[in-house]
Design a protein around this motif. Sequence first.
Motif, mmCIF file in Angstrom:
data_model
loop_
_atom_site.group_PDB
_atom_site.id
_atom_site.type_symbol
_atom_site.label_atom_id
_atom_site.label_comp_id
_atom_site.label_asym_id
_atom_site.label_seq_id
_atom_site.Cartn_x
_atom_site.Cartn_y
_atom_site.Cartn_z
ATOM 1 N N GLU A 104 -1.383 12.917 10.229
ATOM 2 C CA GLU A 104 -1.978 12.303 9.045
ATOM 3 C C GLU A 104 -1.295 10.990 8.700
ATOM 4 O OE1 GLU A 104 -2.577 15.146 5.917
ATOM 5 O OE2 GLU A 104 -4.158 15.990 7.219
ATOM 6 N N ILE A 105 -2.088 10.087 8.178
ATOM 7 C CA ILE A 105 -1.560 8.775 7.792
ATOM 8 C C ILE A 105 -0.709 8.967 6.538
ATOM 9 C CG2 ILE A 105 -2.228 6.456 7.035
ATOM 10 C CD1 ILE A 105 -4.945 7.009 8.494
ATOM 11 N N PRO A 106 0.545 8.493 6.563
ATOM 12 C CA PRO A 106 1.371 8.644 5.347
ATOM 13 C C PRO A 106 0.944 7.638 4.279
ATOM 14 C CG PRO A 106 2.596 7.469 7.043
ATOM 15 C CD PRO A 106 1.274 7.837 7.658
ATOM 16 N N ASP A 107 1.123 8.009 3.021
ATOM 17 C CA ASP A 107 0.792 7.057 1.948
ATOM 18 C C ASP A 107 2.014 6.744 1.094
ATOM 19 O OD1 ASP A 107 1.017 9.499 0.795
ATOM 20 O OD2 ASP A 107 -0.960 9.518 -0.157
ATOM 21 N N THR A 108 3.163 7.166 1.594
ATOM 22 C CA THR A 108 4.397 6.899 0.859
ATOM 23 C C THR A 108 5.562 6.923 1.839
ATOM 24 O OG1 THR A 108 5.888 7.830 -0.798
ATOM 25 C CG2 THR A 108 4.521 9.368 0.340
ATOM 26 N N ASN A 109 6.713 6.399 1.397
ATOM 27 C CA ASN A 109 7.932 6.540 2.188
ATOM 28 C C ASN A 109 8.593 7.863 1.854
ATOM 29 O OD1 ASN A 109 7.945 4.061 3.658
ATOM 30 N ND2 ASN A 109 8.358 3.019 1.702
ATOM 31 N N ARG A 110 9.751 8.093 2.452
ATOM 32 C CA ARG A 110 10.517 9.295 2.134
ATOM 33 C C ARG A 110 10.854 9.269 0.631
ATOM 34 N NH1 ARG A 110 15.564 11.614 5.360
ATOM 35 N NH2 ARG A 110 16.301 13.081 3.826
ATOM 36 N N VAL A 129 -0.860 5.856 12.136
ATOM 37 C CA VAL A 129 0.364 6.249 11.420
ATOM 38 C C VAL A 129 1.406 5.137 11.539
ATOM 39 C CG1 VAL A 129 2.315 7.853 11.397
ATOM 40 C CG2 VAL A 129 0.000 8.735 11.698
ATOM 41 N N HIS A 130 1.606 4.645 12.759
ATOM 42 C CA HIS A 130 2.588 3.565 12.946
ATOM 43 C C HIS A 130 2.201 2.332 12.131
ATOM 44 C CE1 HIS A 130 3.913 5.372 17.086
ATOM 45 N NE2 HIS A 130 4.619 5.854 16.085
ATOM 46 N N ALA A 131 0.908 2.029 12.110
ATOM 47 C CA ALA A 131 0.454 0.852 11.346
ATOM 48 C C ALA A 131 0.735 1.051 9.855
ATOM 49 C CB ALA A 131 -1.042 0.624 11.594
ATOM 50 N N ALA A 132 0.532 2.265 9.370
ATOM 51 C CA ALA A 132 0.810 2.543 7.950
ATOM 52 C C ALA A 132 2.302 2.408 7.671
ATOM 53 C CB ALA A 132 0.320 3.950 7.594
ATOM 54 N N VAL A 133 3.121 2.892 8.618
ATOM 55 C CA VAL A 133 4.579 2.793 8.437
ATOM 56 C C VAL A 133 5.001 1.322 8.369
ATOM 57 C CG1 VAL A 133 6.801 3.235 9.596
ATOM 58 C CG2 VAL A 133 5.081 5.047 9.468
ATOM 59 N N ARG A 134 4.346 0.476 9.138
ATOM 60 C CA ARG A 134 4.686 -0.965 9.084
ATOM 61 C C ARG A 134 4.411 -1.550 7.709
ATOM 62 N NH1 ARG A 134 1.684 -0.929 14.085
ATOM 63 N NH2 ARG A 134 3.193 -0.703 15.779
ATOM 64 N N ASP A 192 -2.894 -2.896 12.176
ATOM 65 C CA ASP A 192 -2.077 -3.096 10.964
ATOM 66 C C ASP A 192 -2.900 -3.487 9.733
ATOM 67 O OD1 ASP A 192 -0.003 -2.375 12.567
ATOM 68 O OD2 ASP A 192 0.869 -4.373 12.757
ATOM 69 N N PRO A 193 -3.821 -4.461 9.835
ATOM 70 C CA PRO A 193 -4.590 -4.801 8.625
ATOM 71 C C PRO A 193 -5.490 -3.658 8.160
ATOM 72 C CG PRO A 193 -5.137 -6.291 10.468
ATOM 73 C CD PRO A 193 -4.123 -5.332 10.973
ATOM 74 N N VAL A 194 -5.942 -2.849 9.098
ATOM 75 C CA VAL A 194 -6.823 -1.729 8.742
ATOM 76 C C VAL A 194 -6.037 -0.695 7.938
ATOM 77 C CG1 VAL A 194 -8.215 0.163 9.676
ATOM 78 C CG2 VAL A 194 -8.306 -2.101 10.746
ATOM 79 N N ALA A 195 -4.838 -0.350 8.432
ATOM 80 C CA ALA A 195 -4.016 0.633 7.710
ATOM 81 C C ALA A 195 -3.597 0.073 6.350
ATOM 82 C CB ALA A 195 -2.792 0.993 8.547
ATOM 83 N N ALA A 196 -3.220 -1.192 6.338
ATOM 84 C CA ALA A 196 -2.820 -1.800 5.058
ATOM 85 C C ALA A 196 -3.974 -1.746 4.070
ATOM 86 C CB ALA A 196 -2.371 -3.243 5.284
ATOM 87 N N GLN A 228 -7.180 4.782 -0.267
ATOM 88 C CA GLN A 228 -8.145 5.637 0.442
ATOM 89 C C GLN A 228 -7.488 6.631 1.408
ATOM 90 O OE1 GLN A 228 -10.296 2.235 2.030
ATOM 91 N NE2 GLN A 228 -12.120 2.778 0.829
ATOM 92 N N VAL A 229 -6.147 6.647 1.453
ATOM 93 C CA VAL A 229 -5.499 7.469 2.489
ATOM 94 C C VAL A 229 -5.838 8.966 2.370
ATOM 95 C CG1 VAL A 229 -3.258 8.242 3.381
ATOM 96 C CG2 VAL A 229 -3.683 5.813 3.006
ATOM 97 N N PRO A 230 -5.748 9.558 1.184
ATOM 98 C CA PRO A 230 -6.046 11.007 1.126
ATOM 99 C C PRO A 230 -7.462 11.330 1.611
ATOM 100 C CG PRO A 230 -4.971 10.281 -0.905
ATOM 101 C CD PRO A 230 -5.284 9.048 -0.112
ATOM 102 N N GLU A 231 -8.423 10.510 1.226
ATOM 103 C CA GLU A 231 -9.803 10.759 1.640
ATOM 104 C C GLU A 231 -9.973 10.547 3.153
ATOM 105 O OE1 GLU A 231 -12.132 12.203 0.417
ATOM 106 O OE2 GLU A 231 -14.016 11.485 1.285
#
Length: 405
Positions: A397-403, A198-203, A61-65, A72-75
């Motif tokens: 892919e890691i999401p960088d936004t919500n819906r 991905v789950h960590a990013a969603v959190r 979780d801290p890594v994704a946050a 840095q998500v797109p890169e």
Amino acid sequence: MEGFSRRKMLIVSGGVLGGLGMAGPAEASGSGLGAGESGHGAGVSEADGSDPRWVWDPDADPVAAGILDRGQVPEVNRLLRTWTRNDQPLPAGLPADLRAFVEQARNLPTWAEQSTLDRAAGFVENKGTYLILLYGLGGGMLSCAIPNEARAVYYSKGGADLKDRAAKTGKLGYDIQEPNAFRPDGHLLVTAVKTRLVHAAVRHLLPQSPYWKQGIPISQNDMLVTWHTLPTFVMRKLTEWRVRITPAESAAFLHVWRVTAHMLGIQDHFIPATWEAVNAQSKQVLDPALARTREGVDLADQILTISAKGITPSGSTRPLLNALARYLVGDHVADLAAIPREPVWGPLVRTGFPAWVALRENLTLLPLVPKIAWTIDEAVRKYILFYLSGGKQIDIEIPDTNRPS
Ligand code: HEM
């Protein structure tokens, strides 16, 4: 992916003419921990004194946050697209904290037994048709009847494009079916670690959504709930259908899913170690989690529409698919997901499905096979071809936004 078409064809063509048979009693004996394993028996509350409803993924979780907050998500996604094989070194240029996390997370748990994982490969391949049908259509519908999951999927980025989302989820289903899934040339470890991110990013993201009122999503308890819609549900159905399974196959299949649970970030002490413990935990966490939501109903409808169009571009198989989905998950879950009742197809599938299983298990003479069993066979084959076709080129892919609202 050279193995793709061979494997796909084995799964799709195996049953009817080629005797896929297998599975038997799902219950492995014993209720204690496996040797060297940390998983407790059944209960989740007693596991190590912590309650899985209030534990998430403290390593990921801290890594994704961090990568989200630093933009840095797109890169990171661009770099990770090239990282696909279990034994492949990570690409250069990843943020140091992410690299350190992945280098740790990509390792199999010390209690994983390669020989047992290998033993599962034959079972997974032989039973591929049932497994994919049950993971995809069965597990997919069950997820829609789990409010925490349905809402999380609905309000996250992927909720806006369910076809893409289904293909990405199918990637995990595809990778776990590979005979070398956990071996150096397999892909499952990579896919699982990416899913964990991905789950960590969603959190991190969902609590920022104006539509999200449920606190931090995807707790360890939520992960367990969903996990039970996969191996637990599958084994229950195979047992109900009297599909032949040896005790060794049953144990190996559980091992595959215990290792996968670990790779997805479920903590070892929450992962049940025997089928007896699995079924007890499922009663404890999955059964009370089932409920109807507007979001789940909408997702179920979309998934069924997408799948029907995957079987026939016109979507004309939707009534058959409704009936199949209802048969797989039962009336209670089907009502929660508002899967339509089908007055014509419903009774046909109820009588035809056991005949289809008997056909696949070589328990019936071909001239005695009713037409509906062949219709089901054709629909299932096409469903699986559609489902697996995502496995080839899909990047998780890691999401960088919500819906986007
Ligand atoms: C993403 C599998 C549990 C919510 C994904 C993906 C996979 C996956 C393969 C990546 C596909 C994608 O990016 O769309 C699993 C498995 C689980 C599990 C095998 C348990 C064993 C959960 C739970 C929740 C959840 C418990 C919510 C309560 C999500 C969401 C996404 C996702 C919101 C991201 C969709 C997006 O990108 O917007 N999951 N999942 N998952 N999962 Fe899970």
